[in-house]
Enzyme design. Structure first.
Site, short mmCIF file in Angstrom:
data_model
loop_
_atom_site.label_atom_id
_atom_site.label_comp_id
_atom_site.label_asym_id
_atom_site.label_seq_id
_atom_site.Cartn_x
_atom_site.Cartn_y
_atom_site.Cartn_z
N GLU A 144 12.27 -6.39 -6.56
CA GLU A 144 11.58 -5.21 -7.09
C GLU A 144 11.07 -4.37 -5.92
O GLU A 144 10.15 -4.78 -5.21
CB GLU A 144 10.39 -5.63 -7.97
CG GLU A 144 9.62 -4.44 -8.51
CD GLU A 144 8.14 -4.72 -8.76
OE1 GLU A 144 7.54 -4.00 -9.57
OE2 GLU A 144 7.58 -5.64 -8.14
N ASP A 163 9.31 -10.29 -7.45
CA ASP A 163 8.25 -9.30 -7.62
C ASP A 163 7.80 -8.74 -6.26
O ASP A 163 7.90 -9.41 -5.24
CB ASP A 163 7.07 -10.02 -8.30
CG ASP A 163 5.99 -9.06 -8.74
OD1 ASP A 163 6.29 -8.19 -9.55
OD2 ASP A 163 4.85 -9.20 -8.25
N ASN A 220 4.49 -12.52 -2.69
CA ASN A 220 3.57 -11.67 -1.94
C ASN A 220 2.12 -12.15 -2.05
O ASN A 220 1.38 -12.09 -1.08
CB ASN A 220 3.66 -10.23 -2.44
CG ASN A 220 2.72 -9.32 -1.71
OD1 ASN A 220 2.77 -9.21 -0.49
ND2 ASN A 220 1.81 -8.69 -2.46
N HIS A 257 6.38 -5.51 -0.39
CA HIS A 257 5.07 -5.82 0.18
C HIS A 257 5.09 -7.09 1.04
O HIS A 257 4.05 -7.61 1.42
CB HIS A 257 4.02 -5.95 -0.94
CG HIS A 257 3.96 -4.71 -1.79
ND1 HIS A 257 3.41 -3.54 -1.33
CD2 HIS A 257 4.43 -4.43 -3.03
CE1 HIS A 257 3.52 -2.60 -2.26
NE2 HIS A 257 4.15 -3.12 -3.29
N ASP A 276 -3.29 -11.94 -0.60
CA ASP A 276 -2.02 -11.60 0.06
C ASP A 276 -1.65 -12.64 1.11
O ASP A 276 -2.37 -12.86 2.08
CB ASP A 276 -2.14 -10.22 0.72
CG ASP A 276 -0.78 -9.63 1.05
OD1 ASP A 276 -0.03 -9.33 0.10
OD2 ASP A 276 -0.46 -9.49 2.25
CA LIG Z 1 1.98 -8.81 1.51
#
Ligand SMILES: [Ca+2]
Ligand SMILES: [Ca+2]
Ligand SMILES: [Ca+2]
Length: 575
Positions: free
Chosen positions: A307, A273, A167, A277, A242
């Protein structure tokens, strides 16, 4: 090189290594570890910086200066403490003795040593602030140390699962419009083009590796996530850069990066992880590519679990990520939430609801057998701490009894048990995040030295790697039962009893080859229970694998269980 010759050469190297180490005959069967299914594992989850220090020369990661430079401050929970990969390798006996068959290690990649976000100043000891995705962080050791760790684990038939991040990278990129950080999220609606103007601070233009990661064009650059709406996938996680995971360049880049770790080290799985997202299309392409890469390396049962963090009992959310993203498994946060409820004076209906929802996962109840289950972790705090938070009046004895019951449930109910390092030493902790990441070697953090623990009195100078600890012994005994009983690893699970109030929770699990029934019964209340529930008609007589089991059914299909407060029983039908 063909897959076959690669596997064959690996086998020869392994045999030579075993001969060199004089390992016992059982270890000669070690190559079979590749055949084990995810549901056969018991996973030990560990932060190497906090486990044991095998090499004091790397404690500062080869850097010189104060903690703002080296990241090393063994007196602060937010900085490096000196634990490393060598320390882990030298303690494999301890981990295997607990009954663990696999180790999940927090990210070992080179991190940004020290990072600041708002009032927080800390180091990358936890591994989640990656700068260089191609090499081991010098605080933890070298690539050779990682090789040795993986090889030593494999020689014992143990697997190594690496924690990886896609991410985001470490926080390097800044925005002209708010150079100090804490930049509010700018939505795609308000800023359809460029939201912020990204730049790389002087001296950090080539901080990341591989080199392509240094170009801000591969990032979203929209400011901090509010963890709601579109910012869940497009926002920066507390300033962490990000990635533009929608972009094919980013996708290919990460298939190369994480495919390469499989090729180089022959690791056995990835814990992924911050999975929720990242956009689904990324996972739909990345996950099959990684599984293919592992297969080509002779690793048919490569474990991948994502996750998808939640504090609630929300199995539908978890299941969605196995169906849409196509994750083979996700960490069972719902189990953890339901266990907190069940062991803190609530009922067991939520736990029943978690298992009832197994049909929602891609692959249904069979796939749910591979979900890693856990009680507490490095983000949310240890299970004992969470119980204490809910019930400050619990005595140490009450907490210990509940922890023992929780361990019995974790190690026998459906799913792949994940043991959070240190729980086996009675660690409780005083909070979540860094407060739950204690040292197992003698700690210099004042609170880690003095905080309350479960079990016998503790000498902080002696460290916390004692296989004689009663919780270590309890987990090891449960792990032996699980290892010997296919029904507890691979067996489908049927609910037998639950309730809205504390009391009896019971299920049956069935050996997939013989069909033999194993009854699991847990009393979550402070009173004894004496109850009858249904069992299979063919199950007439029972042996106790653990706890108080009636030797026979009262009448066909009706079994009576008597349990004292907070106790359990594992009862196997006789063939
Ligand atoms: Ca992202
Ligand atoms: Ca060290
Ligand atoms: Ca940033």
């Amino acid at each position: 090189m063909s897959t076959m010759s690669r596997t064959f050469r690996f086998g020869l190297v392994l045999l030579a290594f075993q001969a060199y180490c004089g390992l016992p005959a059982a270890a000669a069967d070690a190559p079979n570890f590749r055949d084990r299914l995810p549901q056969d594992e018991i996973i030990y989850f560990v932060l190497p910086d906090r486990f044991d220090n095998g090499d004091p020369s790397n404690d500062r990661g080869g850097l010189q200066g104060d903690r703002r430079i080296t990241g090393y401050d063994p007196t602060s929970p937010a900085f490096y403490h000196g634990g490393d990969l060598r320390g882990l390798r030298e303690r494999l006996d301890y981990i295997q003795g607990l009954g663990a068959t696999a180790i999940w290690i927090t990210p070992v990649f080179r991190n940004k040593t020290v990072q600041e976000h708002g009032p927080y100043l800390g180091s990358g000891f936890h591994g989640y602030w990656i700068l260089d995705f191609t090499t081991v962080d010098p605080h933890l050791g070298t690539d050779a140390d990682f090789h040795q760790l993986v090889d030593a684990a494999h020689a014992r038939g143990m697997k190594v699962i690496l924690d990886i991040v896609i991410n985001h990278t470490a926080d390097v990129i800044r925005y002209r419009e708010c150079p100090a950080g804490n930049c509010p999220y700018r939505s795609r609606g308000d800023y359809p083009g460029q939201a912020y103007t990204p730049y790389l601070p002087a001296g950090e233009e080539h901080a990341k590796k591989p080199e392509w990661l240094n170009d801000p064009v591969w990032y979203h650059n929209r400011g901090d996530s509010t963890y709601e709406g579109e910012s869940t996938t497009f926002g920066d996680f507390s300033g962490l850069d990000d990635l533009d995971t929608e972009n094919p360049r980013v996708l290919q880049g990460f298939i190369e990066i994480y495919g390469d770790w499989i090729d180089r080290f022959g690791i056995d799985g990835y814990r992924i992880d911050t999975a929720k997202h990242v956009n689904a299309e990324f996972w739909q392409a990345f996950l099959p590519a990684i599984l293919e890469r592992a297969k080509a390396r002779g690793i048919p049962n490569f474990h991948i679990f994502g996750e998808v963090a939640t504090q609630d009992v929300d199995p539908a959310l978890q299941a969605e990520h196995t169906r849409v993203d196509r994750f083979p498994a996700v960490l069972d946060f719902s189990f953890s939430a339901a266990m907190r409820e069940a062991l803190s004076g609530g009922g067991t209906r939520s736990l029943a609801r978690v298992f009832d929802a197994d049909s929602l996962y891609e692959g249904g109840a069979q796939a749910a057998l591979g979900l890693p289950t856990f009680l507490g972790n490095h983000d949310d705090g240890r299970f004992a701490f969470r119980l204490k938070q809910l019930h400050p009046e619990y005595t140490a004895e009450q907490l210990l009894a509940r922890m023992r019951l929780a361990n019995a449930m974790l190690l026998t109910l459906r799913g792949v048990p994940v043991l959070y390092y240190g729980d086996e030493q009675g660690l409780v902790g005083s909070g979540n995040d860094n407060a739950s990441r204690q040292d197992l070697f003698p700690s210099q953090v004042p609170s880690f030295r003095t905080e309350a623990r479960l079990g016998p009195p503790h000498d902080p100078d002696a460290g916390s790697l004692d296989p004689r600890h009663p919780l270590y012994q309890q987990i090891a005994a449960l792990a032996r039962i699980r290892a010997a009983e296919p029904a507890l690893r691979r067996g489908r699970q049927v609910l037998r009893a639950d309730s809205m109030a504390p009391g009896l929770f019971a299920v049956s699990r069935f050996d997939p080859s013989s069909g033999r029934e194993v009854v699991l019964a847990f009393n979550t209340s402070e009173q004894p229970v004496d109850m009858r529930f249904e069992v299979a008609r063919a199950s007439r007589q029972f042996n106790s694998l653990s706890g108080n089991c009636a030797a026979a059914v009262l009448e066909p299909a009706s079994y009576r269980i008597e349990l004292s407060a907070r106790s359990w029983a594992v009862c196997a039908a006789r063939p």
